[in-house]
Motif scaffolding. Structure first.
Motif, PDB file in Angstrom:
ATOM      1  N   SER A   6       4.964  13.134  37.720  1.00 52.20           N
ATOM      2  CA  SER A   6       5.473  11.900  38.246  1.00 52.20           C
ATOM      3  C   SER A   6       6.384  11.630  38.495  1.00 52.20           C
ATOM      4  CB  SER A   6       5.188  10.938  36.819  1.00 52.20           C
ATOM      5  OG  SER A   6       3.737  10.618  36.129  1.00 52.20           O
ATOM      6  N   ILE A   7       7.077  10.883  40.087  1.00 53.66           N
ATOM      7  CA  ILE A   7       7.685  10.853  40.324  1.00 53.66           C
ATOM      8  C   ILE A   7       7.734   9.375  40.730  1.00 53.66           C
ATOM      9  CG2 ILE A   7       9.047  11.511  42.715  1.00 53.66           C
ATOM     10  CD1 ILE A   7       7.112  13.742  43.572  1.00 53.66           C
ATOM     11  N   PHE A   8       9.038   9.289  40.288  1.00 50.73           N
ATOM     12  CA  PHE A   8      10.200   8.385  40.340  1.00 50.73           C
ATOM     13  C   PHE A   8      11.495   7.783  41.226  1.00 50.73           C
ATOM     14  CE2 PHE A   8      12.415   4.374  38.424  1.00 50.73           C
ATOM     15  CZ  PHE A   8      11.330   2.836  37.794  1.00 50.73           C
ATOM     16  N   VAL A   9      11.593   6.600  42.138  1.00 48.08           N
ATOM     17  CA  VAL A   9      12.493   7.258  43.369  1.00 48.08           C
ATOM     18  C   VAL A   9      13.309   5.643  43.065  1.00 48.08           C
ATOM     19  CG1 VAL A   9      13.583   7.164  45.315  1.00 48.08           C
ATOM     20  CG2 VAL A   9      10.667   8.750  44.172  1.00 48.08           C
ATOM     21  N   MET A  10      14.715   5.418  42.879  1.00 47.41           N
ATOM     22  CA  MET A  10      15.434   4.118  43.135  1.00 47.41           C
ATOM     23  C   MET A  10      16.219   4.710  44.199  1.00 47.41           C
ATOM     24  SD  MET A  10      14.291   2.593  40.996  1.00 47.41           S
ATOM     25  CE  MET A  10      14.953   1.006  40.646  1.00 47.41           C
ATOM     26  N   ASP A  11      16.235   3.270  44.618  1.00 46.97           N
ATOM     27  CA  ASP A  11      18.050   3.165  45.128  1.00 46.97           C
ATOM     28  C   ASP A  11      19.188   2.645  45.012  1.00 46.97           C
ATOM     29  OD1 ASP A  11      17.356   0.299  43.969  1.00 46.97           O
ATOM     30  OD2 ASP A  11      18.592  -0.542  46.522  1.00 46.97           O
ATOM     31  N   THR A  12      19.174   3.145  43.147  1.00 43.92           N
ATOM     32  CA  THR A  12      19.643   3.226  42.630  1.00 43.92           C
ATOM     33  C   THR A  12      20.062   3.593  40.828  1.00 43.92           C
ATOM     34  OG1 THR A  12      21.401   1.429  41.160  1.00 43.92           O
ATOM     35  CG2 THR A  12      19.331   1.151  40.853  1.00 43.92           C
ATOM     36  N   ASP A  13      21.187   4.373  40.491  1.00 47.32           N
ATOM     37  CA  ASP A  13      20.746   5.066  39.254  1.00 47.32           C
ATOM     38  C   ASP A  13      19.576   4.853  37.939  1.00 47.32           C
ATOM     39  OD1 ASP A  13      21.872   6.058  36.526  1.00 47.32           O
ATOM     40  OD2 ASP A  13      22.743   7.860  37.544  1.00 47.32           O
ATOM     41  N   ILE A  14      18.898   5.332  37.460  1.00 50.88           N
ATOM     42  CA  ILE A  14      18.183   4.862  36.623  1.00 50.88           C
ATOM     43  C   ILE A  14      18.818   4.162  35.945  1.00 50.88           C
ATOM     44  CG2 ILE A  14      17.952   6.882  35.586  1.00 50.88           C
ATOM     45  CD1 ILE A  14      14.790   6.413  35.322  1.00 50.88           C
ATOM     46  N   ASN A  15      19.819   4.272  35.289  1.00 52.19           N
ATOM     47  CA  ASN A  15      21.475   3.335  34.070  1.00 52.19           C
ATOM     48  C   ASN A  15      21.735   2.362  34.497  1.00 52.19           C
ATOM     49  OD1 ASN A  15      20.934   5.531  32.175  1.00 52.19           O
ATOM     50  ND2 ASN A  15      21.688   6.756  33.378  1.00 52.19           N
ATOM     51  N   ASN A  16      20.870   1.982  36.358  1.00 46.15           N
ATOM     52  CA  ASN A  16      21.767   1.004  36.558  1.00 46.15           C
ATOM     53  C   ASN A  16      20.824   0.149  36.886  1.00 46.15           C
ATOM     54  OD1 ASN A  16      24.975   2.093  35.720  1.00 46.15           O
ATOM     55  ND2 ASN A  16      24.386   2.720  37.279  1.00 46.15           N
ATOM     56  N   ILE A  17      19.532  -0.434  37.016  1.00 45.66           N
ATOM     57  CA  ILE A  17      18.564  -0.996  37.592  1.00 45.66           C
ATOM     58  C   ILE A  17      18.741  -1.783  37.087  1.00 45.66           C
ATOM     59  CG2 ILE A  17      16.099  -0.660  37.977  1.00 45.66           C
ATOM     60  CD1 ILE A  17      15.388   1.611  36.720  1.00 45.66           C
ATOM     61  N   TYR A  61      13.895  10.639  41.040  1.00 47.52           N
ATOM     62  CA  TYR A  61      13.919  11.698  39.705  1.00 47.52           C
ATOM     63  C   TYR A  61      12.249  12.404  39.105  1.00 47.52           C
ATOM     64  CZ  TYR A  61      17.682   8.704  38.265  1.00 47.52           C
ATOM     65  OH  TYR A  61      18.919   8.483  38.789  1.00 47.52           O
ATOM     66  N   VAL A  62      12.336  13.009  38.178  1.00 46.81           N
ATOM     67  CA  VAL A  62      10.401  13.699  37.760  1.00 46.81           C
ATOM     68  C   VAL A  62      10.004  13.399  36.336  1.00 46.81           C
ATOM     69  CG1 VAL A  62       9.805  15.936  38.401  1.00 46.81           C
ATOM     70  CG2 VAL A  62      11.287  15.310  39.907  1.00 46.81           C
ATOM     71  N   MET A  63       8.636  13.132  36.294  1.00 40.52           N
ATOM     72  CA  MET A  63       8.671  13.961  34.842  1.00 40.52           C
ATOM     73  C   MET A  63       7.386  13.629  34.740  1.00 40.52           C
ATOM     74  SD  MET A  63       9.064   8.955  33.872  1.00 40.52           S
ATOM     75  CE  MET A  63       9.074   8.884  35.907  1.00 40.52           C
ATOM     76  N   LEU A  64       7.947  15.558  33.867  1.00 41.93           N
ATOM     77  CA  LEU A  64       6.424  16.141  33.827  1.00 41.93           C
ATOM     78  C   LEU A  64       5.253  15.692  32.915  1.00 41.93           C
ATOM     79  CD1 LEU A  64       8.920  19.254  32.532  1.00 41.93           C
ATOM     80  CD2 LEU A  64       8.087  18.739  34.990  1.00 41.93           C
ATOM     81  N   TYR A  65       4.191  15.568  32.698  1.00 40.90           N
ATOM     82  CA  TYR A  65       2.652  16.090  32.037  1.00 40.90           C
ATOM     83  C   TYR A  65       3.542  15.801  30.939  1.00 40.90           C
ATOM     84  CZ  TYR A  65      -1.641  15.488  30.361  1.00 40.90           C
ATOM     85  OH  TYR A  65      -2.965  15.130  29.675  1.00 40.90           O
ATOM     86  N   GLY A  66       3.146  14.877  30.200  1.00 40.96           N
ATOM     87  CA  GLY A  66       3.442  13.984  28.421  1.00 40.96           C
ATOM     88  C   GLY A  66       4.977  14.461  28.311  1.00 40.96           C
ATOM     89  N   TYR A  67       6.007  14.082  29.171  1.00 47.77           N
ATOM     90  CA  TYR A  67       7.506  13.115  29.538  1.00 47.77           C
ATOM     91  C   TYR A  67       7.867  12.093  29.741  1.00 47.77           C
ATOM     92  CZ  TYR A  67       7.762  18.002  27.165  1.00 47.77           C
ATOM     93  OH  TYR A  67       8.020  18.859  26.525  1.00 47.77           O
ATOM     94  N   GLU A  68       6.131  11.458  30.294  1.00 48.07           N
ATOM     95  CA  GLU A  68       6.197  10.100  31.201  1.00 48.07           C
ATOM     96  C   GLU A  68       6.916   9.141  30.507  1.00 48.07           C
ATOM     97  OE1 GLU A  68       3.377  11.137  29.992  1.00 48.07           O
ATOM     98  OE2 GLU A  68       2.973  12.226  32.268  1.00 48.07           O
ATOM     99  N   SER A  72      13.430  11.081  29.445  1.00 49.08           N
ATOM    100  CA  SER A  72      13.199  12.408  29.604  1.00 49.08           C
ATOM    101  C   SER A  72      12.815  13.171  31.607  1.00 49.08           C
ATOM    102  CB  SER A  72      11.683  12.961  29.652  1.00 49.08           C
ATOM    103  OG  SER A  72      11.707  12.690  28.065  1.00 49.08           O
ATOM    104  N   ALA A  73      13.334  11.632  32.419  1.00 48.74           N
ATOM    105  CA  ALA A  73      13.645  11.913  33.257  1.00 48.74           C
ATOM    106  C   ALA A  73      14.513  12.991  33.819  1.00 48.74           C
ATOM    107  CB  ALA A  73      14.257  10.096  34.025  1.00 48.74           C
ATOM    108  N   ILE A  74      14.177  13.511  34.907  1.00 46.94           N
ATOM    109  CA  ILE A  74      15.084  14.497  35.738  1.00 46.94           C
ATOM    110  C   ILE A  74      15.565  14.843  37.247  1.00 46.94           C
ATOM    111  CG2 ILE A  74      14.951  17.626  36.720  1.00 46.94           C
ATOM    112  CD1 ILE A  74      12.432  17.450  34.442  1.00 46.94           C
ATOM    113  N   ARG A  75      16.752  14.831  37.908  1.00 46.56           N
ATOM    114  CA  ARG A  75      17.091  14.469  38.498  1.00 46.56           C
ATOM    115  C   ARG A  75      16.887  15.031  39.327  1.00 46.56           C
ATOM    116  NH1 ARG A  75      21.582  11.348  40.560  1.00 46.56           N
ATOM    117  NH2 ARG A  75      20.833  11.271  42.780  1.00 46.56           N
TER     118      ARG A  75
END
Length: 123
Positions: A6-17, A61-68, A72-75
């Motif tokens: 899974s791919i999650f894309v943001m205009d800001t860091d995931i910790n500052n949504i 950010y990428v999330m592996l199958y089973g780690y959605e 567990s998001a990977i930059r």
């Protein structure tokens, strides 16, 4: 499924949504990976591209199958792509989550070497 992400894309860091954050999501496949947690992932360009700002959003950010989940998001970083062909490549570098997972790269074959009756999935 071990190659799907899974791919999650943001205009800001995931910790500052916040309420004004822009984000998109989609999927991809691991095309190439190694045992130190590096991987190249193929996705659609439109998953990464913000048509309002006319740019690829900077926080991927990428999330592996089973780690959605966001913990567990990977930059990942944008390597390149084509809006015309709607394809893009992103890269994960040195991820412990990826390194310690059961994820694997897809099997890629030369279409000239496939014979009639061979099971094939084209993306």
């Amino acid at each position: 499924m071990r190659s799907a992400v899974s791919i999650f894309v943001m205009d800001t860091d995931i910790n500052n949504i916040n309420d004004t954050s822009v984000g998109f999501s989609g999927s991809g496949v691991i095309y190439q990976m190694n045992d130190v947690g590096d991987a190249y992932i193929i996705t659609n360009y439109h998953v990464l591209y913000d048509s309002d700002s006319k740019t690829v959003l900077p926080y991927i950010y990428v999330m592996l199958y089973g780690y959605e989940n966001l913990d567990s998001a990977i930059r990942a970083t944008f390597i390149g792509g084509s809006a015309t062909y709607d394809i893009a490549v992103i890269k994960v570098s040195g991820s412990e989550v990826l390194k310690n997972s059961s994820a694997r790269a897809i099997d890629v074959f030369d279409s000239n070497e496939i014979t009639a009756g061979t099971t094939a999935i084209a993306i």
